[in-house]
Design a protein around this motif. Structure first.
Motif, mmCIF file in Angstrom:
data_model
loop_
_atom_site.group_PDB
_atom_site.id
_atom_site.type_symbol
_atom_site.label_atom_id
_atom_site.label_comp_id
_atom_site.label_asym_id
_atom_site.label_seq_id
_atom_site.Cartn_x
_atom_site.Cartn_y
_atom_site.Cartn_z
ATOM 1 N N ASN A 2 0.848 -1.183 0.000
ATOM 2 C CA ASN A 2 0.000 0.000 0.000
ATOM 3 C C ASN A 2 0.884 1.234 0.000
ATOM 4 N N ILE A 3 0.500 2.224 -0.767
ATOM 5 C CA ILE A 3 1.194 3.506 -0.784
ATOM 6 C C ILE A 3 0.237 4.544 -0.221
ATOM 7 N N ILE A 4 0.692 5.256 0.776
ATOM 8 C CA ILE A 4 -0.133 6.266 1.420
ATOM 9 C C ILE A 4 0.370 7.650 1.011
ATOM 10 N N ILE A 5 -0.541 8.510 0.600
ATOM 11 C CA ILE A 5 -0.204 9.890 0.268
ATOM 12 C C ILE A 5 -0.742 10.773 1.382
ATOM 13 N N TYR A 47 -0.058 11.362 -8.466
ATOM 14 C CA TYR A 47 -0.339 10.086 -9.135
ATOM 15 C C TYR A 47 0.385 9.990 -10.472
ATOM 16 N N LYS A 48 0.344 11.056 -11.256
ATOM 17 C CA LYS A 48 0.911 11.019 -12.608
ATOM 18 C C LYS A 48 2.437 10.931 -12.605
ATOM 19 N N ILE A 49 3.073 11.497 -11.596
ATOM 20 C CA ILE A 49 4.539 11.496 -11.551
ATOM 21 C C ILE A 49 5.058 10.382 -10.648
ATOM 22 N N TYR A 50 4.729 10.453 -9.373
ATOM 23 C CA TYR A 50 5.335 9.553 -8.400
ATOM 24 C C TYR A 50 4.749 8.149 -8.406
ATOM 25 N N ILE A 51 3.432 8.043 -8.347
ATOM 26 C CA ILE A 51 2.814 6.722 -8.273
ATOM 27 C C ILE A 51 3.068 5.946 -9.562
ATOM 28 N N ARG A 52 2.934 6.608 -10.697
ATOM 29 C CA ARG A 52 3.211 5.953 -11.983
ATOM 30 C C ARG A 52 4.674 5.492 -12.041
ATOM 31 N N TYR A 65 4.292 -7.466 -10.025
ATOM 32 C CA TYR A 65 3.870 -6.199 -9.429
ATOM 33 C C TYR A 65 3.105 -5.388 -10.458
ATOM 34 N N LYS A 66 1.904 -4.967 -10.074
ATOM 35 C CA LYS A 66 1.144 -4.086 -10.948
ATOM 36 C C LYS A 66 0.258 -3.196 -10.102
ATOM 37 N N LEU A 67 -0.011 -2.038 -10.632
ATOM 38 C CA LEU A 67 -0.864 -1.090 -9.951
ATOM 39 C C LEU A 67 -2.308 -1.539 -10.129
ATOM 40 N N ILE A 68 -3.005 -1.699 -9.013
ATOM 41 C CA ILE A 68 -4.363 -2.225 -9.057
ATOM 42 C C ILE A 68 -5.400 -1.105 -8.963
ATOM 43 N N ASN A 69 -5.206 -0.200 -8.029
ATOM 44 C CA ASN A 69 -6.227 0.817 -7.803
ATOM 45 C C ASN A 69 -5.589 2.127 -7.368
ATOM 46 N N PRO A 70 -5.545 3.135 -8.201
ATOM 47 C CA PRO A 70 -6.108 3.196 -9.545
ATOM 48 C C PRO A 70 -5.197 2.483 -10.538
ATOM 49 N N THR A 71 -5.746 2.130 -11.661
ATOM 50 C CA THR A 71 -4.937 1.521 -12.719
ATOM 51 C C THR A 71 -4.145 2.604 -13.426
ATOM 52 N N LEU A 72 -3.146 2.180 -14.190
ATOM 53 C CA LEU A 72 -2.380 3.153 -14.973
ATOM 54 C C LEU A 72 -3.270 3.870 -15.986
ATOM 55 N N ASP A 73 -4.244 3.159 -16.543
ATOM 56 C CA ASP A 73 -5.177 3.795 -17.481
ATOM 57 C C ASP A 73 -5.973 4.908 -16.795
ATOM 58 N N THR A 74 -6.365 4.675 -15.553
ATOM 59 C CA THR A 74 -7.088 5.699 -14.798
ATOM 60 C C THR A 74 -6.198 6.909 -14.552
ATOM 61 N N ILE A 75 -4.949 6.674 -14.202
ATOM 62 C CA ILE A 75 -4.011 7.769 -13.950
ATOM 63 C C ILE A 75 -3.806 8.614 -15.208
ATOM 64 N N GLU A 76 -3.787 7.983 -16.349
ATOM 65 C CA GLU A 76 -3.551 8.694 -17.614
ATOM 66 C C GLU A 76 -4.758 9.506 -18.078
ATOM 67 N N ASN A 77 -5.926 9.220 -17.557
ATOM 68 C CA ASN A 77 -7.151 9.901 -17.981
ATOM 69 C C ASN A 77 -7.529 10.941 -16.922
ATOM 70 N N ASP A 78 -7.435 12.226 -17.277
ATOM 71 C CA ASP A 78 -7.672 13.295 -16.305
ATOM 72 C C ASP A 78 -9.015 13.179 -15.597
#
Length: 95
Positions: A2-5, A47-52, A65-78
């Protein structure tokens, strides 16, 4: 993993009001969360810089290892990342 912001210095401001003169009555609190657009843009950038970047580095170590929530597609869509933040990102303080 888990990553906490922790967004420690938001520009949004809320309010705290007394309901009445009873000392044990809880106050009416409006955190004003994300009222200032700077806050939403800052969280989106995290999200767009660090989490990605973290997700990318972890996937190079092990493809499991893969990002589950949010997905990379979600991060890329404003619009999608804004909705994700509004629905899932909570403040880290209390009244």
């Amino acid at each position: 993993m888990n990553i906490i912001i922790l967004f420690i210095q938001p520009r949004s401001r809320g309010s705290i009001k007394l309901q009445n003169n009873a000392p044990l009555k809880i106050v009416l609190a409006d955190e004003g969360f994300l009222n200032n657009s700077f806050d939403l843009e800052t969280i989106k950038a995290i999200y767009k810089i660090y989490i990605r970047d973290i997700a990318d580095k972890l996937s190079k170590i092990d493809h499991a290892y893969k990002l589950i929530n949010p997905t990379l597609d979600t991060i890329e869509n404003d619009k999608e990342i804004e909705n994700f933040i509004k629905e899932n990102f909570g403040h880290n303080h209390h009244q």
